[in-house]
Design a protein around this motif. Structure first.
Motif, PDB file in Angstrom:
ATOM      1  N   TYR A 123      37.370  71.221  20.600  1.00  0.00           N
ATOM      2  CA  TYR A 123      37.412  70.109  19.668  1.00  0.00           C
ATOM      3  C   TYR A 123      38.242  68.916  20.150  1.00  0.00           C
ATOM      4  N   GLY A 124      38.935  69.062  21.267  1.00  0.00           N
ATOM      5  CA  GLY A 124      39.780  67.980  21.724  1.00  0.00           C
ATOM      6  C   GLY A 124      41.037  67.805  20.905  1.00  0.00           C
ATOM      7  N   PHE A 125      41.491  68.864  20.206  1.00  0.00           N
ATOM      8  CA  PHE A 125      42.755  68.775  19.475  1.00  0.00           C
ATOM      9  C   PHE A 125      43.879  68.497  20.478  1.00  0.00           C
ATOM     10  N   ARG A 126      44.938  67.882  19.997  1.00  0.00           N
ATOM     11  CA  ARG A 126      45.968  67.331  20.880  1.00  0.00           C
ATOM     12  C   ARG A 126      47.225  68.167  20.993  1.00  0.00           C
ATOM     13  N   GLY A 127      47.175  69.403  20.541  1.00  0.00           N
ATOM     14  CA  GLY A 127      48.345  70.269  20.538  1.00  0.00           C
ATOM     15  C   GLY A 127      48.334  71.065  19.257  1.00  0.00           C
ATOM     16  N   ALA A 128      49.507  71.434  18.774  1.00  0.00           N
ATOM     17  CA  ALA A 128      49.593  72.221  17.542  1.00  0.00           C
ATOM     18  C   ALA A 128      50.816  71.814  16.754  1.00  0.00           C
ATOM     19  N   MET A 129      50.741  72.025  15.440  1.00  0.00           N
ATOM     20  CA  MET A 129      51.914  71.874  14.591  1.00  0.00           C
ATOM     21  C   MET A 129      52.285  73.234  14.033  1.00  0.00           C
TER      22      MET A 129
END
Length: 329
Positions: A123-129
């Motif tokens: 999905y191209g997510f940019r990392g995690a929280m």
């Protein structure tokens, strides 16, 4: 000017039906979360209109609630994956306006690392929280190693957001204020406790040597550094290598290389000046904390910053673009 905000929250009420009954029956959303639920659940309506009205170019979305941390290691991975799938579906038609941080099943650390990789690659997510403690454990516990290893491998950051303090802390520090029974939320959460606990979290990672073991790891924290810039010099003296911790570098050297802070919910200039004097211009990223903070408050704060344009642009979008690999169209 392009403006990117990276601590902006969502929560999808339809996900509650995927929680086991013994958990969903006990869910009692805070008054603030209940009041904000329409804004949290919205993507392309009021949220997008508010962004357009205030001039915000992009939001990096993250899941507001901590339901996944209530699930055991068997149930959590599927729930987190379903949440991430839904988030990806809701933002897919707005690639220039929204991206996201993954929601991770931290009760199952290896599965959390796999879910981080899946969302980044698919999905191209940019990392995690990650939100606070997991079953009372800080992230320096060896069991969470897979998440840091994978984040470093993928070259994406981990954002540590405050979470609800454990019950023992609530009872000892934040209850029975003035003789009143029950916790006093203003002290326990947004008025103080959230921020000090997140700072302790980051200091534990430093003392445990996590930053040294993963020198490519990037950690983000919000709220103008969760009190750490104010404690910068004093904490640096306390955390010198050889003072009892496992860190091989000073706090200052480590944090300037691997820690980023955001402006989320802090809209006055004095805390920013301290942050600029300590962690430095290259490590500060604009955030609003929408919908718990108002976009226009963030923009007014940004416009009041007394810096050369090229430095203001680093805070507004440049540092986020670089750290998160955002493509500017």
């Amino acid at each position: 000017m392009r403006i990117v905000a990276i601590e902006e929250h969502v929560s999808f009420p339809e996900m509650t039906r995927h929680l086991p009954a013994d958990i969903s029956d006990k869910q009692t959303p805070s008054a603030a979360a209940t009041q904000m639920m329409p804004k949290l659940a919205d993507i392309s309506g009021e949220r997008l209109n508010a962004m357009d009205g205030s001039g915000i170019s992009m939001q990096v979305l993250s899941v507001e609630n901590t339901d996944v941390n209530l699930l055991n290691s068997t149930n959590a991975p599927a729930f987190a994956a379903r949440y991430n799938d839904l988030l990806a579906e809701k933002i897919k038609d707005y690639p220039n306006r929204f991206t996201a941080f993954a929601h991770l099943p931290m009760t199952a650390p290896l599965a959390a690392a796999d879910e981080l990789e899946r969302t980044v690659m698919s999905y191209g997510f940019r990392g995690a929280m990650i939100r606070g403690l997991t079953n009372g454990e800080f992230l320096d516990a060896p069991k969470f190693t897979p998440v840091f290893e994978r984040a470093e491998k993928l070259r994406v950051p981990i954002y540590i957001h405050p979470g609800v303090p454990p019950k023992t802390v609530m009872d000892a520090y934040y209850s029975n204020v003035g003789g009143h029974t029950g916790p006093f939320d203003a002290i326990a959460c947004w008025g103080w406790g959230w921020h000090s606990e997140t700072a302790i979290h980051v200091l534990r990672l430093l003392a445990a040597g996590v930053f040294d073991r993963y020198p490519g790891l990037k950690i983000i924290i919000g709220h103008m550094g969760e009190m750490l810039p104010m404690m910068w010099a004093r904490s640096d003296r306390a955390f010198q290598p050889g003072n009892g911790g496992y860190n091989q570098r000073t706090l200052i050297d480590t944090f300037r290389q691997q820690l980023y802070i955001t402006t989320s919910g802090f809209f006055t200039q004095p805390p920013l000046r301290i942050a600029l004097d300590t962690i430095g211009i290259d490590n500060i990223i604009f955030s609003v904390d929408y919908p718990f903070s108002n976009n226009q408050m963030g923009i007014d704060f940004l416009n009041e910053i007394q810096l050369p344009p090229e430095q203001a642009e680093k805070i507004a979008h440049g540092n986020a673009d670089k750290l998160l690999g955002l493509q500017v169209s």
